[in-house]
Design a protein around this motif. Structure first.
Motif, PDB file in Angstrom:
ATOM      1  N   ILE A 117      28.426  12.523  -5.559  1.00 29.16           N
ATOM      2  CA  ILE A 117      28.609  11.518  -4.409  1.00 29.16           C
ATOM      3  C   ILE A 117      28.939  12.035  -3.145  1.00 29.16           C
ATOM      4  N   PHE A 118      30.090  13.032  -3.230  1.00 31.54           N
ATOM      5  CA  PHE A 118      30.111  13.548  -1.815  1.00 31.54           C
ATOM      6  C   PHE A 118      29.166  14.316  -1.306  1.00 31.54           C
ATOM      7  N   ALA A 119      28.538  15.086  -2.248  1.00 34.02           N
ATOM      8  CA  ALA A 119      27.525  16.021  -1.955  1.00 34.02           C
ATOM      9  C   ALA A 119      26.372  15.304  -1.141  1.00 34.02           C
ATOM     10  N   LEU A 120      25.932  13.838  -1.754  1.00 31.49           N
ATOM     11  CA  LEU A 120      24.986  13.162  -1.109  1.00 31.49           C
ATOM     12  C   LEU A 120      25.684  12.918   0.363  1.00 31.49           C
ATOM     13  N   ILE A 121      26.735  12.225   0.475  1.00 28.42           N
ATOM     14  CA  ILE A 121      27.250  11.709   1.604  1.00 28.42           C
ATOM     15  C   ILE A 121      27.488  12.890   2.703  1.00 28.42           C
ATOM     16  N   GLY A 129      25.374  15.420   2.664  1.00 31.18           N
ATOM     17  CA  GLY A 129      23.964  15.870   3.029  1.00 31.18           C
ATOM     18  C   GLY A 129      23.351  14.944   4.081  1.00 31.18           C
ATOM     19  N   ILE A 130      23.679  13.601   3.843  1.00 31.33           N
ATOM     20  CA  ILE A 130      23.293  12.647   4.791  1.00 31.33           C
ATOM     21  C   ILE A 130      23.911  12.807   6.201  1.00 31.33           C
ATOM     22  N   THR A 131      25.109  13.096   6.112  1.00 32.77           N
ATOM     23  CA  THR A 131      25.716  13.232   7.585  1.00 32.77           C
ATOM     24  C   THR A 131      25.213  14.566   8.116  1.00 32.77           C
ATOM     25  N   ALA A 132      25.031  15.582   7.358  1.00 31.99           N
ATOM     26  CA  ALA A 132      24.367  16.861   8.046  1.00 31.99           C
ATOM     27  C   ALA A 132      22.969  16.605   8.779  1.00 31.99           C
ATOM     28  N   ILE A 133      22.395  15.852   7.938  1.00 31.45           N
ATOM     29  CA  ILE A 133      20.927  15.318   8.557  1.00 31.45           C
ATOM     30  C   ILE A 133      20.889  14.748   9.868  1.00 31.45           C
ATOM     31  N   LEU A 134      21.832  13.677   9.664  1.00 33.52           N
ATOM     32  CA  LEU A 134      22.077  12.618  10.799  1.00 33.52           C
ATOM     33  C   LEU A 134      22.585  13.627  12.102  1.00 33.52           C
TER      34      LEU A 134
END
Length: 152
Positions: free
Chosen positions: A106-110, A112-117
């Motif tokens: 869950i933290f990895a997904l959050i 990753g999304i934050t880094a992409i944004l």
């Protein structure tokens, strides 16, 4: 007298025939196949469905005996834990160190999304700055000279 004896015999036969199906109807529908994907072979460290060898066969026999006794999936898994410890369960525990197996993805997904944004925002700002950059007169002259040189 003969008629009542015939009825009594018929009643006994019907009872004998229907009793196993009545017991089976009250039994929870659990099978080895339902459980073996959710437990591990403690020796091999693989799901019981994929394990081979004497230990995995002992576990399968253990499960089959419990299924015959009409135990539920949870009861059988609890018996396996009592027999082989919690290492026999294929899914991690929802407390202690096992909780990390649920939280890390869950933290990895959050993350990753934050880094992409953030990367997309930074890239977009860089694109906007490049569009608004003014060209000096010297750069404009150099560009015109280069374009004339390649004209036919």
């Amino acid at each position: 007298m003969k008629r009542s004896l015939a009825y009594l015999t018929l009643a006994i036969v019907v009872t004998i025939v229907l009793t196993p199906s009545a017991i089976a109807a009250g039994c929870e529908k659990t099978s080895l196949i339902d459980i073996q994907d959710e437990v591990m072979c403690p020796i091999c460290g693989v799901p019981l469905a994929n394990a081979g060898g004497p230990q995995s066969e002992n576990q399968r026999d253990f499960i089959r005996e419990r299924v015959k006794k009409c135990e539920s999936k949870d009861q059988i898994k609890a018996a396996l834990v009592a027999e082989y410890t919690t290492a026999v369960l294929a899914e991690p525990q929802k407390s202690g160190f096992g909780l990390a197996a649920y939280l890390v993805p869950i933290f990895a997904l959050i993350g990753g999304i934050t880094a992409i944004l953030l990367g997309a925002l930074r890239w977009r700002r860089g694109q906007g700055a490049a569009r608004s950059k003014t060209v000096s007169a010297a750069e404009n002259d150099t560009l015109d000279t280069d374009l004339r040189r390649y004209d036919l």
